[in-house]
Design a protein around this motif. Structure first.
Motif, PDB file in Angstrom:
ATOM      1  N   ALA A  20      17.055  -7.771   6.844  1.00 42.68           N
ATOM      2  CA  ALA A  20      16.036  -7.422   5.842  1.00 42.68           C
ATOM      3  C   ALA A  20      16.225  -8.264   4.582  1.00 42.68           C
ATOM      4  O   ALA A  20      15.263  -8.796   4.021  1.00 42.68           O
ATOM      5  CB  ALA A  20      16.118  -5.937   5.511  1.00 42.68           C
ATOM      6  N   LEU A  21      17.474  -8.413   4.142  1.00 39.51           N
ATOM      7  CA  LEU A  21      17.754  -9.258   2.968  1.00 39.51           C
ATOM      8  C   LEU A  21      17.308 -10.696   3.214  1.00 39.51           C
ATOM      9  O   LEU A  21      16.681 -11.324   2.365  1.00 39.51           O
ATOM     10  CB  LEU A  21      19.267  -9.269   2.681  1.00 39.51           C
ATOM     11  CG  LEU A  21      19.879  -8.150   1.853  1.00 39.51           C
ATOM     12  CD1 LEU A  21      21.386  -8.351   1.752  1.00 39.51           C
ATOM     13  CD2 LEU A  21      19.259  -8.084   0.462  1.00 39.51           C
ATOM     14  N   ASP A  22      17.621 -11.207   4.410  1.00 35.48           N
ATOM     15  CA  ASP A  22      17.325 -12.610   4.714  1.00 35.48           C
ATOM     16  C   ASP A  22      15.826 -12.873   4.838  1.00 35.48           C
ATOM     17  O   ASP A  22      15.378 -14.001   4.638  1.00 35.48           O
ATOM     18  CB  ASP A  22      18.030 -13.043   6.006  1.00 35.48           C
ATOM     19  CG  ASP A  22      19.538 -13.146   5.822  1.00 35.48           C
ATOM     20  OD1 ASP A  22      19.999 -12.995   4.678  1.00 35.48           O
ATOM     21  OD2 ASP A  22      20.246 -13.355   6.811  1.00 35.48           O
ATOM     22  N   LYS A  24      13.629 -11.904   2.902  1.00 39.06           N
ATOM     23  CA  LYS A  24      13.045 -12.074   1.572  1.00 39.06           C
ATOM     24  C   LYS A  24      12.549 -13.518   1.371  1.00 39.06           C
ATOM     25  O   LYS A  24      11.493 -13.745   0.792  1.00 39.06           O
ATOM     26  CB  LYS A  24      14.103 -11.748   0.521  1.00 39.06           C
ATOM     27  CG  LYS A  24      13.657 -11.972  -0.901  1.00 39.06           C
ATOM     28  CD  LYS A  24      14.824 -11.813  -1.845  1.00 39.06           C
ATOM     29  CE  LYS A  24      14.575 -12.612  -3.113  1.00 39.06           C
ATOM     30  NZ  LYS A  24      15.770 -12.712  -3.927  1.00 39.06           N
ATOM     31  N   GLN A  25      13.327 -14.466   1.879  1.00 38.88           N
ATOM     32  CA  GLN A  25      12.970 -15.887   1.706  1.00 38.88           C
ATOM     33  C   GLN A  25      11.594 -16.184   2.285  1.00 38.88           C
ATOM     34  O   GLN A  25      10.875 -17.031   1.780  1.00 38.88           O
ATOM     35  CB  GLN A  25      13.983 -16.823   2.405  1.00 38.88           C
ATOM     36  CG  GLN A  25      15.432 -16.401   2.337  1.00 38.88           C
ATOM     37  CD  GLN A  25      15.945 -16.359   0.917  1.00 38.88           C
ATOM     38  OE1 GLN A  25      15.405 -17.016   0.039  1.00 38.88           O
ATOM     39  NE2 GLN A  25      16.966 -15.546   0.673  1.00 38.88           N
ATOM     40  N   LYS A  29       7.100  -8.382   4.215  1.00 42.17           N
ATOM     41  CA  LYS A  29       7.226  -6.961   3.916  1.00 42.17           C
ATOM     42  C   LYS A  29       8.133  -6.351   4.971  1.00 42.17           C
ATOM     43  O   LYS A  29       7.863  -6.486   6.176  1.00 42.17           O
ATOM     44  CB  LYS A  29       5.853  -6.295   3.989  1.00 42.17           C
ATOM     45  CG  LYS A  29       5.888  -4.797   4.014  1.00 42.17           C
ATOM     46  CD  LYS A  29       5.694  -4.239   2.653  1.00 42.17           C
ATOM     47  CE  LYS A  29       6.215  -2.838   2.499  1.00 42.17           C
ATOM     48  NZ  LYS A  29       5.952  -2.321   1.164  1.00 42.17           N
ATOM     49  N   VAL A  30       9.220  -5.731   4.542  1.00 39.03           N
ATOM     50  CA  VAL A  30      10.199  -5.206   5.494  1.00 39.03           C
ATOM     51  C   VAL A  30      10.157  -3.679   5.480  1.00 39.03           C
ATOM     52  O   VAL A  30      10.348  -3.058   4.434  1.00 39.03           O
ATOM     53  CB  VAL A  30      11.628  -5.660   5.135  1.00 39.03           C
ATOM     54  CG1 VAL A  30      12.625  -5.048   6.117  1.00 39.03           C
ATOM     55  CG2 VAL A  30      11.738  -7.170   5.158  1.00 39.03           C
ATOM     56  N   LEU A  47      17.718  -3.078  -1.336  1.00 39.03           N
ATOM     57  CA  LEU A  47      16.863  -4.207  -0.943  1.00 39.03           C
ATOM     58  C   LEU A  47      15.884  -4.550  -2.065  1.00 39.03           C
ATOM     59  O   LEU A  47      15.696  -5.729  -2.404  1.00 39.03           O
ATOM     60  CB  LEU A  47      16.100  -3.873   0.343  1.00 39.03           C
ATOM     61  CG  LEU A  47      16.941  -3.821   1.620  1.00 39.03           C
ATOM     62  CD1 LEU A  47      16.166  -3.190   2.773  1.00 39.03           C
ATOM     63  CD2 LEU A  47      17.408  -5.225   2.023  1.00 39.03           C
ATOM     64  N   ARG A  48      15.294  -3.528  -2.647  1.00 36.73           N
ATOM     65  CA  ARG A  48      14.326  -3.785  -3.743  1.00 36.73           C
ATOM     66  C   ARG A  48      15.024  -4.417  -4.937  1.00 36.73           C
ATOM     67  O   ARG A  48      14.481  -5.318  -5.578  1.00 36.73           O
ATOM     68  CB  ARG A  48      13.636  -2.479  -4.141  1.00 36.73           C
ATOM     69  CG  ARG A  48      12.633  -2.009  -3.086  1.00 36.73           C
ATOM     70  CD  ARG A  48      11.946  -0.721  -3.529  1.00 36.73           C
ATOM     71  NE  ARG A  48      11.027  -0.238  -2.512  1.00 36.73           N
ATOM     72  CZ  ARG A  48      10.517   0.985  -2.487  1.00 36.73           C
ATOM     73  NH1 ARG A  48      10.832   1.860  -3.431  1.00 36.73           N
ATOM     74  NH2 ARG A  48       9.685   1.353  -1.530  1.00 36.73           N
ATOM     75  N   VAL A  52      13.605  -7.724  -2.310  1.00 32.53           N
ATOM     76  CA  VAL A  52      12.907  -7.595  -1.022  1.00 32.53           C
ATOM     77  C   VAL A  52      11.812  -6.538  -1.157  1.00 32.53           C
ATOM     78  O   VAL A  52      12.034  -5.480  -1.748  1.00 32.53           O
ATOM     79  CB  VAL A  52      13.888  -7.167   0.104  1.00 32.53           C
ATOM     80  CG1 VAL A  52      13.158  -7.056   1.437  1.00 32.53           C
ATOM     81  CG2 VAL A  52      15.054  -8.139   0.197  1.00 32.53           C
ATOM     82  N   ASP A  53      10.646  -6.829  -0.596  1.00 28.50           N
ATOM     83  CA  ASP A  53       9.540  -5.869  -0.555  1.00 28.50           C
ATOM     84  C   ASP A  53       9.821  -4.927   0.620  1.00 28.50           C
ATOM     85  O   ASP A  53       9.515  -5.246   1.762  1.00 28.50           O
ATOM     86  CB  ASP A  53       8.223  -6.636  -0.366  1.00 28.50           C
ATOM     87  CG  ASP A  53       7.016  -5.709  -0.373  1.00 28.50           C
ATOM     88  OD1 ASP A  53       7.191  -4.496  -0.593  1.00 28.50           O
ATOM     89  OD2 ASP A  53       5.900  -6.216  -0.147  1.00 28.50           O
ATOM     90  N   ALA A  54      10.451  -3.790   0.335  1.00 29.62           N
ATOM     91  CA  ALA A  54      10.982  -2.941   1.412  1.00 29.62           C
ATOM     92  C   ALA A  54      10.499  -1.497   1.318  1.00 29.62           C
ATOM     93  O   ALA A  54      10.263  -0.972   0.232  1.00 29.62           O
ATOM     94  CB  ALA A  54      12.510  -2.964   1.371  1.00 29.62           C
TER      95      ALA A  54
END
Ligand SMILES: NC(=O)c1ccc[n+]([C@@H]2O[C@H](COP(=O)([O-])OP(=O)(O)OC[C@H]3O[C@@H](n4cnc5c(N)ncnc54)[C@H](OP(=O)(O)O)[C@@H]3O)[C@@H](O)[C@H]2O)c1
Length: 247
Positions: A20-22, A24-25, A29-30, A47-48, A52-54
């Motif tokens: 999920a972190l990866d 982001k690049q 949307k996770v 994550l946020r 990250v859009d989680a």
């Protein structure tokens, strides 16, 4: 349609969280699946904070009612699913390990069934349930978290690095999962969907243990890359960091 919508099962910790972190690049949307909603919400907060859009969906892959709930969630919010990372899995024993839980001749039948239920039957059922939504994506990607321990070729070779790393229930469940990858990719060969198996590496997680050589920060790379393959990328393959592994 610009943002890709992804679902990562078992995303509250370990490799699912790292993937999920990866992602982001890639501006994805996770939505992480988490059996425990509180743990899932804590993971989403992290994550946020990392940009990250989680979001989180309470999800247990061994509960068939949760497949319909996941379908309804993605259908009502987005009308499609672009990326499914089938990450949730169990070891069925401690790694690396010996003893009855790892032995082909002594494995308790209940353990064999439990590992296959989580790592194989449930993954097939969830994927098939979500497939109508993935078919609505312009570029669907399905990533099955396999393992180098799934490789029959390497297990049969006394010179291979995994020759003595035999955990029957886990290994066989991931071999079966690889068969699903090949068969589903064949069925979807004339669509925009790519289906691949990932070996993340032997990674320091709760499952991988402290002896694993790879740090968690490196462990999500294979899944993230297969989740964001370009349209000319492979399908029906088994990869570790871009390199094919023997079946
Ligand atoms: N670590 C390695 O070296 C390695 C190597 C090759 C392949 N893999 C594969 O990579 C995947 C992730 O492994 P990991 O090392 O991150 O393992 P992990 O640290 O043990 O995390 C496993 C994740 O799966 C979830 N999970 C387990 N059973 C579930 C169920 N019934 N429903 C929903 N979620 C469930 C767990 O949720 P809870 O927190 O609720 O338990 C957790 O989020 C697995 O499929 C594993 O086989 C790992």
């Amino acid at each position: 349609m610009s943002e890709k919508i992804s679902f990562i099962t078992g995303g509250n910790r370990g490799l699912g969280f790292q993937t999920a972190l990866d992602l982001k690049q890639a501006g994805v949307k996770v939505v992480i699946g988490s059996r425990d909603l509180v743990q899932g919400e804590q993971a989403v907060a992290k994550l946020r904070a990392a940009g990250v859009d989680a979001d989180v969906l309470q999800f247990d892959i061994t509960k068939p009612a949760d497949y319909q709930a996941a379908y309804d969630y993605f259908n009502s919010k987005y009308g499609r699913l672009d990326i499914l990372v089938n990450n949730a899995g169990i070891a069925g024993g401690t790694f690396p390990g010996t003893g009855p839980d790892h032995s082909a001749s002594e494995v308790p039948s209940a353990l064999l069934h439990k590992v296959f239920e989580t790592n194989f039957f449930a993954v097939v059922a969830l994927t098939d349930a979500l497939l109508p939504l993935i078919k609505k994506s312009p570029a669907g990607r399905i990533v099955n978290l396999s393992s180098i321990l799934a490789s029959l070729t390497l297990h049969a070779d006394p010179k291979s690095p995994i020759y003595n790393a035999k955990s029957f229930a886990y290994d066989a469940s991931k071999t079966a999962l690889n068969a699903f990858t090949i068969h589903l990719a064949y069925e979807l060969r004339d669509t925009n969907i790519k289906v691949n198996s990932a070996h993340p590496g032997w990674v320091k997680t709760d499952m991988g243990g402290d002896q694993a050589p790879m740090e968690l920060s490196e462990g999500g790379k294979t899944s993230a890359a297969l989740a964001t393959l370009p349209n000319n990328g492979p399908s029906g393959g088994f990869f570790h960091q871009g390199k094919p592994l023997p079946w």
